[in-house]
Enzyme design. Structure first.
Site, PDB file in Angstrom:
ATOM      1  N   ALA A   1      14.980   7.302   0.205  1.00 32.79           N
ATOM      2  CA  ALA A   1      15.143   7.627   1.625  1.00 32.79           C
ATOM      3  C   ALA A   1      13.961   8.421   2.177  1.00 32.79           C
ATOM      4  O   ALA A   1      13.574   8.255   3.334  1.00 32.79           O
ATOM      5  CB  ALA A   1      16.445   8.401   1.845  1.00 32.79           C
TER       6      ALA A   1
ATOM      7  N   ARG B   1       0.830  -1.210   0.000  1.00 34.13           N
ATOM      8  CA  ARG B   1       0.000   0.000   0.000  1.00 34.13           C
ATOM      9  C   ARG B   1       0.863   1.259   0.000  1.00 34.13           C
ATOM     10  O   ARG B   1       0.350   2.350  -0.274  1.00 34.13           O
ATOM     11  CB  ARG B   1      -0.940  -0.002   1.214  1.00 34.13           C
ATOM     12  N   HIS B   2       2.127   1.126   0.323  1.00 35.04           N
ATOM     13  CA  HIS B   2       3.039   2.277   0.220  1.00 35.04           C
ATOM     14  C   HIS B   2       3.388   2.449  -1.251  1.00 35.04           C
ATOM     15  O   HIS B   2       4.143   1.658  -1.815  1.00 35.04           O
ATOM     16  CB  HIS B   2       4.279   2.046   1.081  1.00 35.04           C
TER      17      HIS B   2
ATOM     18  N   ARG C   1       5.264   2.858  10.453  1.00 32.87           N
ATOM     19  CA  ARG C   1       5.338   1.428  10.743  1.00 32.87           C
ATOM     20  C   ARG C   1       6.258   1.070  11.907  1.00 32.87           C
ATOM     21  O   ARG C   1       6.226  -0.069  12.380  1.00 32.87           O
ATOM     22  CB  ARG C   1       5.750   0.672   9.480  1.00 32.87           C
TER      23      ARG C   1
END
Lengths: 226, 226, 226, 226
Positions: free
Chosen positions: B158, B79-80, B168
């Site tokens: 990054a 989902r990222h 997370r």
């Protein structure tokens, strides 16, 4: 599967056409929107499609509510990154008595179907037992099958949808997401027929197949009919 | 879980610092890269972090190979969207004799563990039986559990990693993805300590918690130690 | 134009090939990376390219430092959204005595060139005068021409680069960004020849032209040579 | 500047609230949409905002037609990548007799204004002369100033807009894009007040300033008023 197109940008075809015309005209957007006839909108959309100038298709968005699909499907679906998703959580929503998806190949094979249904019921039972033992549903869900029914809200713009239909309406796409893609395409075509007139796999839209030796043979059929 | 940082942009800290300095200097990038001392790199990175000017952090990328994780985890991970993924396919790779992930809460509960292991073995057995009956593995996989082990290659820059760690590494994140995030953070810190000096949840990096009443209490602990 | 490939993911071809093989193999990523021969890498990359399976090309990134380009170019460049940019700021960096780009069509037309150079010098002079009058450079820059030289650091992954080359190596692309695209392509080809073996406009890579009636004629030339 | 909100997702607040509730409810999306009262929508939106759970804000999109802005502004604007743009082309549209933007600092300085207007007229004249000499407008435009008026259609979702307002409504943002951001915010607030109730720079929305020593002082003012 149950799908509903719950929202979409009003006047999608006119919005795309007006945005495209702004790029090539000295007039302003609002003026263009008011003065374009339906025929002008239609002709311009055909031209944009023909040239592959699809960036203006991004200005219109479609939001779907989808139920009765498996997590096999959604794990593929959410890989499409130019889109927005809100999915029912197995962490926060209990899956007591969950529904599940039955693949047609298993539905059509009585012996397999018996084994499939029996296992899915065992999963339901074990899930409930784990929860009864005090295991939180966010851990109990580890036993849930890919087949477990889920619900999701999806928003994609028309350009992203065209890409989605190209990949997922293909005969070689996995059956469940292909079914979804076909239903989504029918829905958006009903409200914006010109934006999706040429949507689908490249065999249909462009007369070629990128899969080469893995091709399903549909392209050959299309060519032989001409 | 088994994780390896398999590739990353060489000289990550210098690359970020040089890109940032280019924006505010009349000199060219190459010249800047050569003339910046380690101390200058370090000072500039601290300043960028302090101001939240993180766009230059996008110029460095990190690629991880990850094994021994569940599909519970990967369904959250993918989902990222500002990232790239290549995941082992259940459609093309047989799951005969698959491994599975055991949640610590179940591992620590003998009665639950017996039920969990027994069910997972039934799933393995039914999967094999379905395949033996001629059901293609792309359909047989519908019975596979969320716990089934998967492998994935992930590339993130990054800046995207910093966002990932913020969400997370939080105590309220699901345990398996939190473990992964912590391992990833340790890995990138070992090769680019200054880029990730202030990575983590906002209670640690910014002294505030966006979860409000749902807060885990860690922030209160941090404050009381000061 | 001055361009330097300042960083890129080490072993780009092997990284892509290994990621692709992970999807279709029961082995782990690290094991795959070690056991693939150069020939296997090469064969797999050709296959991926042939099928249009380019998602694994996202795992490798390339960072360029570019100088001696106009803001005409960068305004087009930064429209490519799957990329990262750090550009020299006209807000924070003084443009006293700035350089400027001269379009070849004007360079080759003596009368036009005189007018062009004279105007650019007037712009330089007025810019300096405005700054002398106390106008901040962030406002004085409103007089600066599109031709003003700028510097930028760009990072794109290989998939995004392939898309960029498809659009911008086309004969119908604007001359300055086309020049840049050609130089970038030569650079990445020198370090990852197999990833960019088939890069370029669709007339070269696929034998078709999406521009239709607006086509430059290159495709006809390619076809007549066969 | 002339801005019009030409389209947006109907029922934006309800659409966001319904999507959010789906994630935490066993009910389907459509059912949720029908049964939520206005108060429930409002309460849920406040809660989402408070927790920073903004992914559901992506389901609603806003499309603006903007005129009377400079290319200084649009070069910054198009750096926001989670958005869609269609901009009037200087390659295809003649800039004969173009309008231009006048920075307030120059408008308020008579001597600077004379120099500014004189130069802009010279630019217009030279542009016309170059075109008269047979230079194509795509090359003649190299002389055009940053100040040249442009038109653009922009679509952003509510989450991306919130990010845009955070960065660009800040006092330290460049004046022209800050003005645009403020006008856009007023527009979307008029149709979706609850989605944008807490939009703006972090000093206003969160009581902190990431700029540190470069801060404009607004935060100190906010704090002293409490």
């Amino acid at each position: 599967m149950k799908l509903k197109l719950i929202q979409y940008t009003p006047e999608p075809e006119r919005t795309v056409a007006m945005s495209a015309r702004l790029c090539y005209s000295a007039s302003g957007a609002e003026e263009l929107a008011q003065t374009m006839s339906d025929t002008q909108v239609s002709t311009l959309l055909d031209k944009l499609f023909g040239m592959g100038h699809l960036s203006t298709f991004e200005h219109v968005n479609f939001t779907f509510a989808i139920e009765g699909i498996s997590r096999v499907l959604t794990h593929q679906l959410v890989r499409h990154r130019i889109a927005s998703y809100s999915q029912q959580s197995q962490r926060y929503v209990s899956e007591h008595g969950f529904e599940y998806i039955l693949p047609p190949a298993i539905a059509g094979h009585p012996e397999a179907k018996v084994k499939y249904d029996r296992l899915l019921h065992q999963i339901q039972q074990t899930y409930d037992e784990l929860v009864s033992l005090g295991i939180h549903q966010e851990d109990a869900r580890y036993v849930l099958a890919n087949a477990t029914e889920t619900k999701i809200v999806v928003t994609m713009n028309a350009r992203s949808l065209l890409h989605f239909f190209e990949k997922r309406c293909c005969q070689r796409a996995q059956w469940e997401i292909r079914n979804l893609a076909n239903v989504m395409l029918a829905e958006v075509r009903s409200v914006a027929p010109r934006l999706f007139a040429k949507a689908g796999p490249t065999c249909v839209t462009g007369g070629y197949c990128p899969e080469g030796a893995l091709s399903c043979g549909r392209l050959a059929g299309i060519k032989s009919q001409k």
